[in-house]
Write an enzyme that holds these catalytic residues in place. Structure first.
Site, short mmCIF file in Angstrom:
data_model
loop_
_atom_site.label_atom_id
_atom_site.label_comp_id
_atom_site.label_asym_id
_atom_site.label_seq_id
_atom_site.Cartn_x
_atom_site.Cartn_y
_atom_site.Cartn_z
CD GLU A 46 62.20 -14.19 50.80
OE1 GLU A 46 62.54 -14.21 49.61
OE2 GLU A 46 61.11 -14.61 51.20
CB THR A 47 66.66 -14.72 57.14
OG1 THR A 47 66.47 -16.12 57.37
CG2 THR A 47 67.11 -14.06 58.44
#
Length: 267
Positions: A46-47
C-alpha cells in the site's frame, strides 16, 4: 511539482522485515488517478495518502498497486510513525477514513504505536464457496467471514505455514480476500495465533503483514482462548509481530516501525 515520500517497514523494528508502506502527506488531495499511478509505481502493498487538517488531525486513504483499499492497518502505522517523527512532542493523532471512521493513534511503551480500530469479528458461514476449497491445498477446519476476508481456520500452525494457494482460483472470491489462521503452537516466540493473508484480487499474491484483518482475527481468538490481550505473528516470508487488545467494540493493535527511505517524487 515535488512531493515528499517516506517508505516505512511496519510491524517490525528490523529493516527489510514486516510490511513496507509508502507515506505521502499533503494539504490537499491529489487526483485519484495520480494517486493510483503513484501506488503502481511504488509497487508496495500500500501507499498511504494523508491529507493534513492540522497537527493532530488527518484524513487517510490507501492504494494498492491494483485499486484503492477500504482499510489498511500497516500503512496507517507507517503514516503514524512519520507524523510522530516529524512532531516529536505529539502523543496522539487522529485519522478519519470512510470505512472505519475515526482512528485514534497513540504512542505506547517501548516504541510501540497503538491504533484503535472498530471490532470486525467474523461470522461463521453456513456454506463455503467452492473457490475457497479449491484455491487452498489444505482443507479448513472452519470458515468464517467479515467485511474484508474469508477467515480459514486450521488445526495447527504448521498448516498455516505450509498451505499453498492458487491465485487464479482465489480471485473468484473478489471482493473478499482470504486469511488462514491457527493457534500459535509450534511457532517460536510464544504467539497466541498466527496467520497468512492472500489477496490476489485486490493487491497481489500474499501480503507480508496485514493489520486490518487483525481487527477480525483478534476478536475471534480472544473468544477462543478466553483472553483479551494477544500476541500475533503473520508468517509471511518477511514476517511481522502485532500486539492486540480486544475491548468491546474496539480492537487495539500495536506495532513498531522503522524507516527505510525518505525521498522526493517529481511530478
Amino acid at each position: 511539482m515535488k512531493i515528499k515520500i517516506d517508505i516505512i517497514d511496519a510491524f517490525t523494528d528490523v529493516r527489510f522485515k514486516g510490511n513496507s508502506a509508502a507515506v505521502i502527506i499533503t494539504d490537499t488531495w491529489l487526483p485519484d488517478e495520480l494517486m493510483q499511478s503513484i501506488a503502481i509505481e511504488n509497487n508496495l502493498s500500500e501507499t498511504a495518502f494523508v491529507k493534513r487538517l492540522n497537527t493532530q488531525d488527518y484524513q487517510i486513504r490507501w492504494f494498492s498497486p491494483i485499486t484503492e483499499i477500504d482499510f489498511c492497518g500497516h500503512a496507517t502505522l507507517a503514516a503514524s510513525f512519520v507524523i510522530f517523527k516529524e512532531h516529536k512532542g505529539l502523543e496522539e493523532i487522529r485519522f478519519t477514513a470512510k470505512a472505519v471512521g475515526e482512528v485514534v493513534i497513540t504512542k505506547s511503551y517501548d516504541s510501540y504505536i497503538q491504533m484503535s480500530f472498530p471490532n470486525r469479528m467474523p461470522q461463521k458461514l453456513k456454506s463455503v464457496p467452492t473457490a475457497l476449497i479449491e484455491g487452498l491445498s489444505i482443507k479448513p477446519v472452519d470458515v468464517l467471514r467479515n467485511e474484508q476476508a474469508y477467515v480459514v481456520v486450521y488445526r495447527d500452525s504448521c498448516d498455516v505455514i505450509s498451505v499453498e494457494k492458487d491465485d487464479e482460483i482465489l480471485k473468484r472470491l473478489a471482493p473478499f480476500d482470504v486469511v488462514v489462521t491457527a493457534k500459535g503452537n509450534n511457532v517460536e516466540g510464544e504467539y497466541d495465533f498466527i496467520s497468512r493473508y492472500f489477496w490476489p484480487a485486490n493487491g497481489g499474491g500474499e501480503d507480508p503483514v496485514t493489520g486490518s484483518i487483525h481487527t477480525g482475527l483478534a476478536p475471534y481468538w480472544s473468544a477462543r482462548l478466553d483472553k483479551n490481550e494477544l500476541k500475533a505473528y503473520q508468517a509471511s516470508a518477511r514476517g511481522g509481530e502485532l500486539l492486540c487488545r480486544v475491548d468491546g467494540e474496539r480492537v487495539y493493535i500495536s506495532g513498531k516501525a522503522v524507516q527505510y527511505l525518505e525521498g522526493v517524487i517529481h511530478l
